[in-house]
Write a protein that holds these residues in place. Structure first.
Motif, mmCIF file in Angstrom:
data_model
loop_
_atom_site.group_PDB
_atom_site.id
_atom_site.type_symbol
_atom_site.label_atom_id
_atom_site.label_comp_id
_atom_site.label_asym_id
_atom_site.label_seq_id
_atom_site.Cartn_x
_atom_site.Cartn_y
_atom_site.Cartn_z
ATOM 1 N N ILE A 195 3.546 0.163 3.247
ATOM 2 C CA ILE A 195 3.095 -0.674 4.543
ATOM 3 C C ILE A 195 2.901 -1.769 3.128
ATOM 4 N N PRO A 196 3.944 -2.760 3.484
ATOM 5 C CA PRO A 196 3.421 -4.469 3.369
ATOM 6 C C PRO A 196 2.317 -5.290 2.839
ATOM 7 N N PRO A 197 2.895 -5.538 1.956
ATOM 8 C CA PRO A 197 1.242 -6.937 1.570
ATOM 9 C C PRO A 197 1.400 -7.864 2.847
ATOM 10 N N MET A 198 0.203 -8.196 3.537
ATOM 11 C CA MET A 198 -0.176 -9.775 3.921
ATOM 12 C C MET A 198 1.041 -10.480 3.464
ATOM 13 N N LYS A 199 1.796 -11.469 4.803
ATOM 14 C CA LYS A 199 2.118 -12.343 3.878
ATOM 15 C C LYS A 199 1.689 -13.049 3.275
ATOM 16 N N THR A 242 1.069 -1.180 0.124
ATOM 17 C CA THR A 242 0.050 0.153 -0.097
ATOM 18 C C THR A 242 1.158 1.356 -0.195
ATOM 19 N N ALA A 286 -4.165 -14.244 6.972
ATOM 20 C CA ALA A 286 -5.913 -13.817 6.158
ATOM 21 C C ALA A 286 -6.242 -12.966 4.981
#
Lengths: 136, 136
Positions: free
Chosen positions: B128-132, B81, B136
Motif C-alpha cells: 500500500i503506498p504511503p500518503m503523498k 506498507t 496529513a
C-alpha cells in the motif's frame, strides 16, 4: 439505523491498482482491467457530489495482489486499512463506492460485517491497524 | 554496498498477527503459530539492541490473511506498507527481522528486489503506498 458521523472531514483514500490484468493478458495491453476499473470508479464518483467529497480516488501502479485482480485498498485517518481483491472491472464500481462510503462514515474503518458488500466479504486480502493514538 | 540512512529516527512498525493458526487447529488452542511467531520475534529483537531501536513490534488480532498463516505487516513514515504471509512460526523470525531491518533503512520502504529475503519475495500479500507529500 443511525449512521455514525465521520470523525473528520478529510476524505478517505481509495487506492486502485491500475496495472491489474487478467491471467494470460499481454502485459502491454493498455486496456487492463485495473485501468478500466479505475476509470469506472472515477466516472461514478464524479456523478455523486456528496460521495465525491468523502472519497479521494488514487491510481496506484501495482498493489502486489497480482493473483487476485482487480484490487483496491482503502485507508483513512485513525482507520484500519483494508485491501480487497477479486473485483470486476465492469460491474464492481457501484458496489465498491457504496462499501467505501460506509467505511468513510465509520470512526475506525470497521464496517459491521452484515453491512459489508458480499464482494468485500469474499474479496478481503488483508487489513492493517491504524497508528495507535499518540503515534505520529 | 553502502546502505541508505534512515530518513527518520522513528522506528518502523512490525505488526504480527497473533491469531494466525494452522488449518484444522482448534480455534481455542492457545499455542497458535501467530502467537509463537510474535514471541519469537520479541525474543530475537530483545537480543539485538541496534535493531530494537529501529523496529517496534506490535501484536495484532487478525490481519485478515487467514489463508496464508503466519502473517506480518510493516509500515513506517513516508514508506510503502507491505503485508507478508506464508511465514513459519518456528523458523522465520531471524529472516523477518533481517528483511524489516533493510526496510527500516530505506526512505520509501522499497527494498531492492535482489536484497529481499526469499520468504518476502514469495510471501508478499499486498503493498500500500504511503500518503503523498502534503497529505496529513
Amino acid at each position: 439505523m443511525t449512521r455514525q458521523l465521520s470523525p473528520t472531514d478529510e476524505p478517505v483514500r481509495l487506492m486502485v491498482c491500475t496495472t491489474c490484468r487478467a491471467p494470460g493478458m499481454p502485459s502491454d495491453d493498455p486496456a487492463r482491467p485495473g485501468a478500466r476499473l479505475h476509470a469506472a470508479l472515477e466516472d461514478r464518483l464524479a456523478r455523486d457530489p456528496d460521495l465525491a467529497g468523502r472519497i479521494a480516488i488514487e491510481p496506484v501502479e501495482c498493489l502486489s495482489v497480482c493473483k487476485r485482480p482487480c484490487t483496491v485498498a482503502v485507508s483513512g485517518p485513525d482507520r484500519w486499512t483494508y485491501v480487497y481483491g477479486d473485483l470486476d472491472a465492469e460491474h464492481s464500481a457501484d458496489t465498491i463506492l457504496a462499501g467505501i462510503g460506509l467505511y468513510a462514515e465509520t470512526a475506525d474503518g470497521i464496517v459491521p460485517w452484515r453491512q459489508r458488500p458480499t464482494e468485500f466479504k469474499k474479496g478481503v486480502v488483508a487489513r492493517i491497524p491504524p497508528m495507535k493514538t499518540g503515534d505520529a
